[in-house]
Write a protein that holds these residues in place. Sequence first.
Motif, short mmCIF file in Angstrom:
data_model
loop_
_atom_site.label_atom_id
_atom_site.label_comp_id
_atom_site.label_asym_id
_atom_site.label_seq_id
_atom_site.Cartn_x
_atom_site.Cartn_y
_atom_site.Cartn_z
N MET A 1 0.69 -1.15 0.05
CA MET A 1 0.02 -0.09 0.00
C MET A 1 0.86 1.32 0.30
SD MET A 1 -3.24 1.22 -0.19
CE MET A 1 -3.88 2.63 0.10
N ARG A 2 1.87 1.41 0.84
CA ARG A 2 2.70 2.17 0.69
C ARG A 2 3.33 2.64 -0.48
NH1 ARG A 2 7.01 2.85 5.70
NH2 ARG A 2 4.80 3.04 6.72
N LYS A 3 4.01 1.53 -1.20
CA LYS A 3 4.71 1.74 -2.57
C LYS A 3 3.61 2.36 -3.53
CE LYS A 3 7.82 -2.16 -1.91
NZ LYS A 3 8.37 -3.25 -2.68
N ILE A 4 2.21 1.86 -3.38
CA ILE A 4 1.19 2.34 -4.38
C ILE A 4 0.99 3.99 -4.05
CG2 ILE A 4 -1.06 2.45 -5.27
CD1 ILE A 4 -1.00 -0.56 -4.46
N LYS A 5 0.96 4.28 -2.88
CA LYS A 5 0.87 5.46 -2.51
C LYS A 5 2.04 6.47 -3.07
CE LYS A 5 -0.37 5.99 1.84
NZ LYS A 5 -0.22 6.24 3.17
N ASN A 6 3.25 6.04 -2.86
CA ASN A 6 4.58 6.67 -3.22
C ASN A 6 4.48 6.84 -4.82
OD1 ASN A 6 5.47 7.01 -0.81
ND2 ASN A 6 6.67 5.31 -0.58
N ILE A 7 4.34 5.96 -5.37
CA ILE A 7 4.05 6.05 -6.92
C ILE A 7 3.15 7.16 -7.43
CG2 ILE A 7 3.39 4.87 -9.12
CD1 ILE A 7 4.34 2.22 -7.77
N PHE A 8 2.12 6.99 -6.60
CA PHE A 8 0.85 7.97 -6.81
C PHE A 8 1.56 9.21 -6.47
CE2 PHE A 8 -2.66 10.65 -4.96
CZ PHE A 8 -3.37 10.77 -6.16
N PHE A 9 2.33 9.73 -5.51
CA PHE A 9 2.69 10.82 -5.24
C PHE A 9 3.91 11.50 -6.38
CE2 PHE A 9 1.56 10.34 -0.41
CZ PHE A 9 0.30 11.13 -0.60
N ASN A 10 4.58 10.48 -6.62
CA ASN A 10 5.59 10.79 -7.64
C ASN A 10 4.96 11.15 -9.09
OD1 ASN A 10 7.60 10.28 -5.89
ND2 ASN A 10 7.96 7.95 -6.45
N ILE A 11 3.93 10.44 -9.25
CA ILE A 11 3.23 10.77 -10.70
C ILE A 11 2.79 12.48 -10.45
CG2 ILE A 11 1.25 10.38 -11.95
CD1 ILE A 11 1.45 7.53 -11.35
N LEU A 12 2.13 12.75 -9.42
CA LEU A 12 1.58 14.24 -9.23
C LEU A 12 2.83 15.02 -9.29
CD1 LEU A 12 -0.89 13.50 -6.33
CD2 LEU A 12 -1.43 13.94 -8.55
N ARG A 13 3.94 14.65 -8.86
CA ARG A 13 5.29 15.60 -8.66
C ARG A 13 5.54 15.63 -10.23
NH1 ARG A 13 6.91 12.65 -4.08
NH2 ARG A 13 6.72 13.78 -2.24
N ALA A 14 5.59 14.85 -11.06
CA ALA A 14 6.05 14.69 -12.40
C ALA A 14 4.98 15.68 -13.27
CB ALA A 14 6.03 13.40 -12.80
N LEU A 15 3.89 15.90 -12.85
CA LEU A 15 2.85 16.64 -13.40
C LEU A 15 2.90 18.04 -12.81
CD1 LEU A 15 -0.09 14.15 -13.58
CD2 LEU A 15 1.26 14.69 -15.39
N GLY A 16 4.09 18.32 -12.07
CA GLY A 16 4.14 19.78 -11.44
C GLY A 16 3.18 20.10 -10.46
N LEU A 17 2.58 18.87 -9.76
CA LEU A 17 1.62 19.13 -8.61
C LEU A 17 2.18 19.00 -7.18
CD1 LEU A 17 -1.49 17.39 -10.45
CD2 LEU A 17 -0.85 19.84 -10.32
N GLY A 18 3.19 19.32 -7.04
CA GLY A 18 3.97 19.09 -5.87
C GLY A 18 3.07 19.60 -4.42
N TYR A 19 2.44 20.99 -4.79
CA TYR A 19 1.69 21.50 -3.68
C TYR A 19 0.78 20.63 -3.35
CZ TYR A 19 -1.18 24.69 -1.13
OH TYR A 19 -1.97 25.60 -0.12
N LEU A 20 -0.17 19.97 -4.26
CA LEU A 20 -1.00 18.91 -4.20
C LEU A 20 -0.63 17.84 -3.20
CD1 LEU A 20 -4.14 18.20 -4.43
CD2 LEU A 20 -3.57 17.07 -6.49
N VAL A 21 0.65 17.32 -3.59
CA VAL A 21 1.22 16.28 -2.97
C VAL A 21 1.27 16.80 -1.37
CG1 VAL A 21 3.40 15.01 -2.60
CG2 VAL A 21 2.42 15.31 -4.91
N TRP A 22 1.90 17.71 -1.17
CA TRP A 22 2.06 18.24 0.13
C TRP A 22 0.73 18.48 0.92
CZ3 TRP A 22 0.09 22.73 2.65
CH2 TRP A 22 0.54 22.99 3.96
N LEU A 23 -0.21 18.85 0.04
CA LEU A 23 -1.77 19.10 0.83
C LEU A 23 -2.16 17.68 1.17
CD1 LEU A 23 -3.52 21.55 -1.38
CD2 LEU A 23 -2.83 21.88 1.03
N LEU A 24 -1.87 16.53 0.32
CA LEU A 24 -2.51 15.22 0.74
C LEU A 24 -1.78 14.63 1.81
CD1 LEU A 24 -2.93 13.83 -3.05
CD2 LEU A 24 -4.73 14.41 -1.40
N LYS A 25 -0.62 14.85 1.90
CA LYS A 25 0.30 14.17 2.79
C LYS A 25 -0.08 15.00 4.31
CE LYS A 25 4.42 12.37 0.74
NZ LYS A 25 5.88 12.48 0.24
#
Length: 333
Positions: A1-25
């Motif tokens: 589950m943690r691996k899937i979560k990290n992959i999801f966050f990395n995809i968001l970062r790659a799309l330039g959505l780092g702030y959204l990653v921070w909000l979710l975390k």
Amino acid sequence: MRKIKNIFFNILRALGLGYLVWLLKTYIKLRFKIRALYVGVQENQKSSSNMYNFRRNIHRLEKGLSYKDLKEVFAEDYIGETVEYLINGLDVFDKGSISWGKAVLNLYFKNVTPTKTIEKAFIKFSNLDQNYDKSLVPYPSNLRVKSEVSYDDLMGLSLKRRSVRYYKDLKVEEEVIKKAYEIAKLAPSACNRQSFNFYFYNEANEVKELSSIPGGVQGYTLPSIIVVVGNYSGYFDERDINAPIIDSSLATMSFIYALETLGLSSVCINWPNLPDREQKVRTKLDLASHEFVVMMIGVGYPIPDGKIPYSAKRSAEEVIHVNKKIRYRSNQN
């Protein structure tokens, strides 16, 4: 589950959505407190007998009655609901809140010019039992209790109050905790709601289990512990997210000063917003969805030769900024 979560966050970062990653975390870490705020506000808005709303409105009336030049008509927009809160809460509210509320309402109706709205509320109020303490109303500043406590006295108490971690093997009884709270309850509170509770434990097994949850309590044993819990059902809007934290912290400071005058000492235990620890304490205390932990306080009788950290404090020159200019960012290029 943690691996899937990290992959999801990395995809968001790659799309330039780092702030959204921070909000979710951040939401994941703070979800218990955010949910407490959401549930508390919802419960507050739908309640017809919310004591905290009643206390807030009574305080608003008090402030209106304290004006140097009293308005002939005020509080029309909430006087009706205030009386309704009182009627619906007669079997729910504490006696002190009811007596204070009735005293202020009585003074209010005596001093305002009746309108249709005010008259309607007055009729409902006048049908209630009028046996209450009529002295619980605004009074002149010069009638405040006289105090002989000097600056030096207060400085001495402040210097005596240190975070103590080594205590005698003596049980702390609830009577002394309640006595200390008699001082703590006089601390400032937003609209006098006091939407918080102190959960006190002095059984060894309970104290040991609770003190192990936040971390930071290592190498010493606490005779008793208090969990300071905020209550978001006292607020009708998310804007008051800080109110129960500020109010309970102000009360806590007065409380630990009071402990020192009673021969007790204390240590404040910071509460980290870590989901696993939140879950443990919520389960242990069986907290309602709208409640959340603010901090913990260890309490006991200090060992005379137990060492305490010096903890040098920041100076007034460093902290207090007098008439400092505010720098505005120019909108012009």
